[in-house]
Design a protein around this motif. Structure first.
Motif, PDB file in Angstrom:
ATOM      1  N   ALA A  20      29.464  51.460 -11.117  1.00 47.44           N
ATOM      2  CA  ALA A  20      30.261  50.864 -12.195  1.00 47.44           C
ATOM      3  C   ALA A  20      29.461  49.854 -12.964  1.00 47.44           C
ATOM      4  O   ALA A  20      28.594  49.205 -12.419  1.00 47.44           O
ATOM      5  CB  ALA A  20      31.473  50.170 -11.584  1.00 47.44           C
ATOM      6  N   ALA A  27      30.410  47.771  -4.483  1.00 44.23           N
ATOM      7  CA  ALA A  27      31.705  48.068  -5.081  1.00 44.23           C
ATOM      8  C   ALA A  27      31.636  49.356  -5.890  1.00 44.23           C
ATOM      9  O   ALA A  27      31.905  49.366  -7.064  1.00 44.23           O
ATOM     10  CB  ALA A  27      32.132  46.913  -5.965  1.00 44.23           C
ATOM     11  N   VAL A  29      32.614  53.008  -7.432  1.00 48.62           N
ATOM     12  CA  VAL A  29      33.917  53.524  -7.877  1.00 48.62           C
ATOM     13  C   VAL A  29      33.840  55.042  -7.963  1.00 48.62           C
ATOM     14  O   VAL A  29      32.756  55.606  -8.093  1.00 48.62           O
ATOM     15  CB  VAL A  29      34.297  52.943  -9.264  1.00 48.62           C
ATOM     16  N   PRO A  30      34.990  55.721  -7.906  1.00 48.14           N
ATOM     17  CA  PRO A  30      34.952  57.184  -7.925  1.00 48.14           C
ATOM     18  C   PRO A  30      34.509  57.732  -9.275  1.00 48.14           C
ATOM     19  O   PRO A  30      34.788  57.138 -10.311  1.00 48.14           O
ATOM     20  CB  PRO A  30      36.397  57.585  -7.621  1.00 48.14           C
ATOM     21  N   GLU A 104      32.533  57.549 -14.895  1.00 46.27           N
ATOM     22  CA  GLU A 104      33.442  56.888 -13.966  1.00 46.27           C
ATOM     23  C   GLU A 104      34.856  57.409 -14.213  1.00 46.27           C
ATOM     24  O   GLU A 104      35.220  57.719 -15.356  1.00 46.27           O
ATOM     25  CB  GLU A 104      33.444  55.379 -14.225  1.00 46.27           C
ATOM     26  N   ALA A 105      35.654  57.481 -13.151  1.00 44.05           N
ATOM     27  CA  ALA A 105      37.036  57.934 -13.299  1.00 44.05           C
ATOM     28  C   ALA A 105      37.828  56.904 -14.089  1.00 44.05           C
ATOM     29  O   ALA A 105      37.658  55.701 -13.886  1.00 44.05           O
ATOM     30  CB  ALA A 105      37.647  58.128 -11.924  1.00 44.05           C
TER      31      ALA A 105
ATOM     32  N   VAL B 222      37.860  52.554 -17.908  1.00 43.57           N
ATOM     33  CA  VAL B 222      37.422  52.712 -16.516  1.00 43.57           C
ATOM     34  C   VAL B 222      37.360  51.380 -15.750  1.00 43.57           C
ATOM     35  O   VAL B 222      37.060  51.378 -14.570  1.00 43.57           O
ATOM     36  CB  VAL B 222      36.033  53.394 -16.438  1.00 43.57           C
ATOM     37  N   ARG B 224      37.713  48.326 -13.526  1.00 48.29           N
ATOM     38  CA  ARG B 224      38.437  47.975 -12.304  1.00 48.29           C
ATOM     39  C   ARG B 224      38.083  46.532 -11.975  1.00 48.29           C
ATOM     40  O   ARG B 224      37.010  46.070 -12.333  1.00 48.29           O
ATOM     41  CB  ARG B 224      38.014  48.873 -11.142  1.00 48.29           C
ATOM     42  N   HIS B 226      36.499  43.905 -10.307  1.00 51.11           N
ATOM     43  CA  HIS B 226      35.401  43.709  -9.364  1.00 51.11           C
ATOM     44  C   HIS B 226      35.009  42.247  -9.368  1.00 51.11           C
ATOM     45  O   HIS B 226      35.166  41.562 -10.368  1.00 51.11           O
ATOM     46  CB  HIS B 226      34.153  44.488  -9.805  1.00 51.11           C
ATOM     47  N   ARG B 229      28.778  39.632  -7.736  1.00 55.95           N
ATOM     48  CA  ARG B 229      28.147  38.711  -6.785  1.00 55.95           C
ATOM     49  C   ARG B 229      26.656  38.631  -7.084  1.00 55.95           C
ATOM     50  O   ARG B 229      25.849  39.298  -6.437  1.00 55.95           O
ATOM     51  CB  ARG B 229      28.376  39.204  -5.361  1.00 55.95           C
ATOM     52  N   ARG B 426      34.269  61.237 -22.987  1.00 53.50           N
ATOM     53  CA  ARG B 426      35.002  61.660 -21.789  1.00 53.50           C
ATOM     54  C   ARG B 426      34.937  63.172 -21.578  1.00 53.50           C
ATOM     55  O   ARG B 426      35.235  63.660 -20.500  1.00 53.50           O
ATOM     56  CB  ARG B 426      36.476  61.229 -21.863  1.00 53.50           C
TER      57      ARG B 426
END
Lengths: 179, 506
Positions: A20, A27, A29-30, A104-105, B222, B224, B226, B229, B426
């Motif tokens: 990602a 981390a 991701v699918p 990425e999904a 996409v 997410r 996170h 770090r 996509r």
């Protein structure tokens, strides 16, 4: 232009898991799943576009009919060749849909975010000429920041006000672009 | 001598210096934010630089291009996430080095080899660009058409996983370029009575949409939650003499690979970095250390990816064919300023070529200084929340596009292109060939029609340069297909062997 191959080319990628943007390797991701309906839809989209190109190219009105290599010739050639390739793509999509493991999904929340962003941008483009840049922009930025997860009055009010002021100074005052 | 003096003089203008510094700052920041690519930033900046003088605008765009090549190494090394695709190979040894407590050393070593790579490739630009341009001046319509086809097919073969989709995307770009007036007769095509379409689709808006907005929408799609770090312990900064000596060989190798890959139309730093890293591993005495924190690996990857800059500038300025995606956007801006990159630039505006080279070299040296001095501060940028970044990018894309024509129509075209670009991304249709088709479409059409009308279709294959370029274009398209067929046969072979063995035992 090579962004699409970005994760595909990363040797550390494991099958079915794309790295990602903004994530560490811990981390992961699918990856986007292979989708026959999506592939068929995109091939049909290409078919319609290139078919329309070939069809409309024949209806281009010319000031002088010379025949041969005239202004219709090039778009007609592109449309015809493209149409043949789009049919081939449709066949490939049905028989062997392409893998999408380099992407990425997407997420349900992501679709909502994109939908709201497009709608807000369209509303902003309508509002700007009606109410002016200085009135429309802070509201647009406030809405965007909230949709993108910004919280707290400093973020929701301070950021839009500062950004609007900066853009206005940069474009309107410094570069003399009428906003 | 006059050309040299005239070319260097604009750099003494304080406004150009301000533009240089602004571009460097933006470029470095852009590179440091994962997901904001160099082409996206240059596309975004192209909007508002059109209101500047050409040299000022070029100073901004070229320094963003250079600055991004420094900034993108930071997240690659500290969070194992390339700031731009050009820094993909940096992650292979940069992040392992950081995990060993050598992040500072990796960042400084990366800055040094990046500087060296760009400067070597700029020397190649200064030596090779003029002779290439002079050769290209002799090109007739057949050769020019073949050159465009060659550039387009290389772009397709590099940027597409599916050659079929890449070719369709290229045809799409060429088709969009037919909107407006015919380049030979001036007849209206696909205008449908809309006045705005008379001059064709505004290509800066299309480019910002396809590269900037589509990329932003994809991130929104996409994303997410996170927690980044970044490596917090940076360790020592300066390499020892032994470590510098260790980097010499991969640096030399990377400079050659990067410059050659850069000269190939459309091939960029991501490909060069991976090739350079792989070649250096094969030539190293300690290949087992590659991927586990090898300074040699880091040096080879970063030199190769940065040395593409001079190579791609050579192709862009000498032939008028974009060397990479950033250069495609650059050509769009230059055309609007009334400058046509290509062989004629060297005869019509030789001082501008000197100015461009000088901007690149000054930007490289300044970038090295900034990256060494401000490295610690830039590391903190990785903590910037996404909502500021995304909202900022979107509003700058909108306002930047608006300023190109002062018309909302242009912004609507950008938004439409953004949505289309997202759908294409996509579904695996690359944006690169569309942009290249859009930019070079009129050139391809006009030259093909001239060839057919004047010399007939045989000229395309009887003229030696044209024939070679068309054969290379075919090879460029066929090679990935053949490679894929071979790879799938190899993959099927082991599963068939047991069956064949079982058949024989029966």
């Amino acid at each position: 232009m090579n962004e699409a191959r970005h994760s595909q080319a990363t040797p550390s990628r494991t099958d079915g898991v794309a790295p990602a943007l903004g994530s560490s390797d811990e981390a992961a991701v699918p990856a986007a799943p292979t989708s026959r309906p999506l592939e068929i839809t995109s091939a049909l989209g290409a078919l319609v576009f290139l078919g329309a190109l070939a069809f409309l190219a024949r209806r281009i009105e010319l000031r002088a009919e010379t025949g041969g290599v005239d202004p219709r010739w090039w778009p007609e050639l592109l449309g015809t060749v493209g149409l043949v390739l789009a049919v081939a793509l449709l066949v490939v999509s049905v028989v062997r849909p392409a893998s999408r493991d380099d992407l990425e999904a997407s997420t349900r929340a992501g679709f909502v975010r994109v939908g709201i962003t497009v709608a807000l941008t369209a509303a902003y483009l309508v509002a700007w000429p009606l109410v002016g840049f200085l009135a429309a922009t802070p509201v647009f930025l406030l809405a965007l920041t909230a949709v993108f997860g910004g919280r707290g009055w400093q973020v929701l009010l301070g950021f839009p006000a500062l950004t609007t002021g900066f853009i206005y100074l940069l474009f309107h005052t410094l570069l003399e672009v009428p906003l | 001598m006059n050309v040299l003096v005239d070319g260097l003089a604009p750099l003494l203008d304080p406004t150009v210096l301000v533009c240089l510094l602004a571009g460097l700052l933006v470029g470095t920041l852009v590179g440091a934010f994962p997901g904001v690519t160099g082409s996206m930033a240059v596309a975004l900046a192209a909007g508002f630089t059109l209101t500047l003088e050409p040299v000022q605008g070029l100073a901004v765009l070229l320094t963003i291009y250079v600055g991004a090549n420094y900034g993108d190494r930071i997240p690659s090394i500290l969070v194992n996430t390339p700031g731009t695709p050009a820094a993909i190979a940096t992650t292979l040894d940069g992040y392992p080095l950081a995990k060993q407590g050598k992040a500072g050393l990796a960042l400084v070593a990366s800055s040094f080899v990046t500087t060296g790579g760009i400067l070597v490739s700029m020397a190649v630009f200064l030596l090779a660009a003029r002779p290439i341009a002079q050769l290209a001046l002799n090109f007739g319509p057949a050769e020019m058409f073949a050159l465009v086809v060659f550039g387009l097919t290389v772009m397709i073969s590099i940027s597409s996983r599916s050659i079929l989709k890449g070719v369709i995307a290229g045809i799409g770009g060429l088709a969009i370029a037919t909107v407006g007036r015919d380049p030979v007769t001036g007849d209206e095509r696909f205008v449908f009575g809309v006045n705005d379409l008379n001059s064709g689709l505004p290509f800066i808006a299309v480019i910002i949409g396809l590269f900037g907005i589509a990329e932003l929408f994809d991130q929104l799609l996409v994303h997410r939650a996170h927690v980044l770090r970044p490596i917090s312990s940076l360790g020592r900064w300066w390499p020892t003499r032994g470590e510098l000596a260790q980097m010499r060989k991969p640096f030399a190798l990377g400079s050659v690979i990067g410059t050659v890959v850069g000269i190939v139309p459309a091939a960029g730093g991501d490909i060069a970095g991976l090739i350079g890293w792989d070649r250096a591993k094969r030539m190293s005495k300690e290949p087992e250390k590659f991927g586990k924190g090898s300074l040699e690996g880091l040096a080879a990857a970063d030199t190769s990816s940065s040395a593409t800059l001079g190579g791609s500038l050579t192709t862009t300025m000498a032939l008028g064919i974009p060397g990479d995606s950033v250069m495609a956007v650059m050509i769009g801006s230059m055309v609007i300023w009334g400058l046509q990159p290509g062989p004629s630039l060297f005869s019509n505006d030789p001082e501008l070529v000197v100015t461009i080279a000088a901007i690149m070299i000054v930007a490289t040296v300044l970038s090295l200084g900034i990256s060494l001095v401000r490295m610690r501060g830039m590391v903190r940028l990785l903590d910037l929340p996404h909502h500021f970044l995304w909202a900022g990018i979107l509003i700058f894309c909108v306002v930047g596009t608006y300023t190109t024509t002062n018309s909302m129509y242009t912004v609507w075209v950008m938004l439409g292109s953004g949505v289309l670009g997202l759908a294409m991304k996509r579904t695996g249709f690359p944006a690169g060939p569309v942009v290249l088709g859009l930019l070079l479409g009129p050139l391809a059409e006009a030259n093909l029609r001239r060839t057919l009308l004047i010399d007939g279709p045989t000229a395309l294959v009887t003229q030696p340069i044209s024939a070679v370029l068309l054969v290379l274009a075919l090879v460029g398209l066929a090679t990935p297909i053949v490679a894929r067929v071979r790879a799938s046969r190899r993959a099927e072979a082991p599963s068939e062997r047991p069956r064949a063995a079982a058949g024989r035992s029966r």
